[in-house]
Write a protein that holds these residues in place. Structure first.
Motif, PDB file in Angstrom:
ATOM      1  N   PRO A 104       0.823  -1.218   0.000  1.00 43.21           N
ATOM      2  CA  PRO A 104       0.000   0.000   0.000  1.00 43.21           C
ATOM      3  C   PRO A 104       0.851   1.259   0.000  1.00 43.21           C
ATOM      4  N   SER A 105       0.203   2.394  -0.249  1.00 45.88           N
ATOM      5  CA  SER A 105       0.944   3.648  -0.304  1.00 45.88           C
ATOM      6  C   SER A 105       1.462   4.017   1.087  1.00 45.88           C
ATOM      7  N   GLY A 106       2.668   4.553   1.127  1.00 50.02           N
ATOM      8  CA  GLY A 106       3.229   5.029   2.387  1.00 50.02           C
ATOM      9  C   GLY A 106       3.891   3.956   3.237  1.00 50.02           C
ATOM     10  N   SER A 148      -4.680   7.560  -8.530  1.00 57.39           N
ATOM     11  CA  SER A 148      -5.466   6.429  -8.054  1.00 57.39           C
ATOM     12  C   SER A 148      -6.688   6.222  -8.959  1.00 57.39           C
ATOM     13  N   ASP A 149      -7.351   7.306  -9.340  1.00 63.05           N
ATOM     14  CA  ASP A 149      -8.523   7.200 -10.227  1.00 63.05           C
ATOM     15  C   ASP A 149      -8.140   6.561 -11.567  1.00 63.05           C
ATOM     16  N   VAL A 150      -7.118   7.118 -12.218  1.00 63.44           N
ATOM     17  CA  VAL A 150      -6.798   6.617 -13.568  1.00 63.44           C
ATOM     18  C   VAL A 150      -6.196   5.207 -13.516  1.00 63.44           C
ATOM     19  N   SER A 151      -5.578   4.852 -12.364  1.00 57.89           N
ATOM     20  CA  SER A 151      -4.951   3.528 -12.294  1.00 57.89           C
ATOM     21  C   SER A 151      -5.996   2.411 -12.233  1.00 57.89           C
ATOM     22  N   ARG A 177      -8.430   1.659   0.106  1.00 62.56           N
ATOM     23  CA  ARG A 177      -9.722   1.093  -0.268  1.00 62.56           C
ATOM     24  C   ARG A 177      -9.835   0.999  -1.791  1.00 62.56           C
ATOM     25  N   ARG A 178      -9.482   2.108  -2.459  1.00 57.40           N
ATOM     26  CA  ARG A 178      -9.580   2.114  -3.922  1.00 57.40           C
ATOM     27  C   ARG A 178      -8.598   1.116  -4.550  1.00 57.40           C
ATOM     28  N   THR A 191      -9.603  -4.107 -11.754  1.00 53.51           N
ATOM     29  CA  THR A 191      -8.409  -4.431 -12.530  1.00 53.51           C
ATOM     30  C   THR A 191      -7.167  -4.368 -11.661  1.00 53.51           C
ATOM     31  N   ALA A 192      -6.409  -5.446 -11.645  1.00 51.57           N
ATOM     32  CA  ALA A 192      -5.139  -5.511 -10.920  1.00 51.57           C
ATOM     33  C   ALA A 192      -5.210  -4.887  -9.523  1.00 51.57           C
ATOM     34  N   PRO A 193      -6.113  -5.384  -8.658  1.00 53.16           N
ATOM     35  CA  PRO A 193      -6.177  -4.813  -7.309  1.00 53.16           C
ATOM     36  C   PRO A 193      -4.904  -5.124  -6.523  1.00 53.16           C
ATOM     37  N   LEU A 194      -4.639  -4.282  -5.531  1.00 55.17           N
ATOM     38  CA  LEU A 194      -3.473  -4.527  -4.684  1.00 55.17           C
ATOM     39  C   LEU A 194      -3.722  -5.770  -3.839  1.00 55.17           C
TER      40      LEU A 194
END
Ligand code: DC
Length: 233
Positions: A12-14, A101-104, A183-184, A190-193
């Protein structure tokens, strides 16, 4: 058969992925690839175009006009160029994080960036960090690491990081953004973390940067049977 080593670092980020992966890359003489920066360039382009960033058709229309390039400066720092302009700083702004995050989440965007990421790994020893490197981009990577930390630990670190760059944000706001991005990133279709089945889990919530770095160096040495070029202490 790929003659180069690929190390995939997801999480995740961070969680410290970029700083740790960068430091490990330099310790082992690998190239560090921050794939989040590539998504951030697309996010920035969508932001500048003023389009609905959640609309796949609108974002997909932008893609053919985007020339995204990665380069390294004298200190080995990755710089990002969008249509010839150095956007390395601008893509780090908090509002661009949300655009990225939106475009990914858009499949056309992920497909557009896939070849670029794989090509770098075909031609170099890489430590590549992102969300789907071990699961989608480099499923054959010789080593996969899933690097994580609690949202609270990540928010504190992110706040300090932003402060160093002269960007002031409250802890609450940073924590809220981290939870929202988790969450996003985890719930998108597509390709969730998610952690690859064969990834080594490293949780840095209660260890500092140096301890995390040493833990990662040990994993890399053990799994790939290579030694760090420089000091890791
Ligand atoms: O790692 P980062 O925060 O710079 O990433 C920015 C956004 O891009 C983040 O919301 C997740 C997305 N991303 C992704 O979907 N896949 C990657 N390989 C890297 C980043």
């Amino acid at each position: 058969m790929n003659e180069y080593f690929s190390i995939a670092v997801d999480g995740p980020s961070g969680a410290g992925k970029s700083s740790l992966a960068r430091r490990c890359a330099s310790a082992f003489g690998f190239i560090y690839v921050d794939t989040g920066a590539i998504y951030r360039c697309v996010g920035l382009a969508a932001y500048r175009a003023g389009i609905d960033r959640k609309n796949p058709e609108a974002v997909a229309q932008l893609l053919p006009g985007l020339d995204i390039k990665m380069a390294y400066d004298e200190s080995g720092e990755q710089c990002m160029y969008l249509n010839g302009e150095n956007v390395s700083r601008e893509i780090r702004e908090p509002n661009i994080s949300l655009c990225a995050s939106d475009v990914s989440a858009i499949p056309q965007v992920r497909a557009f960036l896939l070849d670029m990421q794989r090509k770098i790994a075909r031609e170099n020893n890489v430590i590549m960090d992102g969300r789907d490197i071990g699961t989608v981009v480099l499923p054959q990577a010789q080593l996969k690491i899933f690097l994580t930390a609690s949202p609270q630990a990540r928010a504190e670190r992110r706040m300090l990081e932003l402060r160093e760059k002269g960007i002031e944000q409250s802890y609450e706001k940073v924590l809220e953004e981290i939870i929202e991005r988790d969450r996003r990133d985890m719930q998108r279709e597509t390709a969730p973390l998610r952690q690859a089945e064969d990834a080594v889990l490293v949780d840095t919530s209660s260890i500092d940067f140096q301890q995390s770095f040493e833990a990662l160096c040990r994993v890399i040495s053990d799994k790939l049977h290579i030694e760090a070029v420089g000091e890791i202490k």
